[in-house]
Design a protein around this motif. Structure first.
Motif, short mmCIF file in Angstrom:
data_model
loop_
_atom_site.label_atom_id
_atom_site.label_comp_id
_atom_site.label_asym_id
_atom_site.label_seq_id
_atom_site.Cartn_x
_atom_site.Cartn_y
_atom_site.Cartn_z
N CYS A 100 0.85 -1.19 0.00
CA CYS A 100 0.00 0.00 0.00
C CYS A 100 0.89 1.24 0.00
CB CYS A 100 -0.90 -0.01 1.24
SG CYS A 100 -2.11 1.31 1.28
N HIS A 140 -12.85 4.65 5.57
CA HIS A 140 -12.11 3.95 4.51
C HIS A 140 -11.28 2.82 5.10
CE1 HIS A 140 -13.10 7.13 1.71
NE2 HIS A 140 -12.67 8.01 2.57
N ASP A 144 -8.97 0.30 0.03
CA ASP A 144 -9.36 1.38 -0.88
C ASP A 144 -8.15 2.09 -1.47
OD1 ASP A 144 -11.94 0.80 0.02
OD2 ASP A 144 -11.94 2.47 1.46
N ARG A 145 -7.00 1.98 -0.83
CA ARG A 145 -5.80 2.71 -1.23
C ARG A 145 -4.85 1.88 -2.10
NH1 ARG A 145 -8.45 6.98 -0.26
NH2 ARG A 145 -8.67 7.59 1.90
N ARG A 147 -3.28 -0.17 -5.31
CA ARG A 147 -3.26 -0.02 -6.76
C ARG A 147 -4.36 -0.91 -7.33
NH1 ARG A 147 2.20 -1.65 -6.46
NH2 ARG A 147 1.49 -3.38 -7.75
N LYS A 148 -4.88 -0.55 -8.47
CA LYS A 148 -6.03 -1.25 -9.06
C LYS A 148 -5.78 -2.75 -9.20
CE LYS A 148 -9.23 -1.07 -12.93
NZ LYS A 148 -9.59 -0.42 -14.17
N ASP A 149 -4.61 -3.15 -9.72
CA ASP A 149 -4.34 -4.57 -9.92
C ASP A 149 -4.23 -5.31 -8.58
OD1 ASP A 149 -1.91 -3.07 -9.54
OD2 ASP A 149 -0.76 -4.81 -10.22
N ARG A 151 -5.64 -4.30 -5.75
CA ARG A 151 -6.98 -4.27 -5.14
C ARG A 151 -7.86 -5.38 -5.70
NH1 ARG A 151 -12.07 -2.33 -4.56
NH2 ARG A 151 -12.51 -1.14 -2.70
N LYS A 152 -7.77 -5.61 -6.99
CA LYS A 152 -8.57 -6.67 -7.61
C LYS A 152 -8.22 -8.03 -7.00
CE LYS A 152 -9.77 -8.56 -12.13
NZ LYS A 152 -9.56 -8.48 -13.57
N ARG A 153 -6.93 -8.29 -6.85
CA ARG A 153 -6.48 -9.55 -6.24
C ARG A 153 -6.92 -9.61 -4.77
NH1 ARG A 153 -0.64 -9.52 -5.73
NH2 ARG A 153 -1.00 -9.07 -3.58
#
Length: 165
Positions: A100, A140, A144-145, A147-149, A151-153
């Motif tokens: 993060c 929060h 939520d913080r 990175r997109k990839d 967070r998906k995992r």
């Protein structure tokens, strides 16, 4: 004092912004005692009030043998410089750790039970703690913080862990 149960992801209290503390009464004094006792265990760095089901702006910490608390913390400074990506975890997201991004330095100001100013600041783990706990108070999660990839995992692994529970 009482060791309190930790609310976990899915509990709506974790997504609700906390209210400022306007009166120091027995309820707030008990909250601080509970926050301090509950954070005082190995592997616990910080604990926000909503993680124990109380929607008030307060958190405790347990860093390098220092245990403390702050009421109504407001972040007043963060560095533009970021610290190296570091794994972060959360008592409310048990067993899952992810890299993060956090600032290298952060400073927050609040008060203690007597109305005296409390300033907490620092780099690395302190900056991470300040941002993480104030995020909790704002509704929060550290997820939520990410990175997109990542967070998906994380969300996939979180669903899998909740299905096993």
């Amino acid at each position: 004092m009482a060791m309190r149960d930790i609310r976990v992801v899915g509990d709506p209290v974790l997504r609700t912004p906390c209210e400022p503390i306007t009166v120091i009464d027995d309820r707030v004094r008990q909250l601080v005692e509970d926050l301090v006792e509950t954070v005082d265990h190995d592997g616990r760095a910080g604990l926000a009030a909503n993680q124990i089901g109380v929607s008030l702006r307060a958190f405790s910490w347990n860093i390098d043998g220092e245990i403390g608390y702050i009421l109504n913390p407001e972040i007043v400074e963060v560095s533009d410089e970021l610290q190296e990506l570091g794994e972060e975890g959360c008592l409310s997201v048990p067993g899952l750790w992810y890299e993060c991004e956090r600032p290298a330095y952060a400073r927050a100001v609040g008060t203690d039970l007597d109305g005296n100013e409390v300033v907490i600041e620092g780099e690395e783990i302190w900056a991470r703690l300040i941002k993480h706990e104030v995020d909790h108070l704002d509704g929060h999660l550290y997820l939520d913080r990410l990175r997109k990839d990542v967070r998906k995992r994380a969300m996939r692994e979180l669903r899998e862990s909740l299905e096993k529970a």
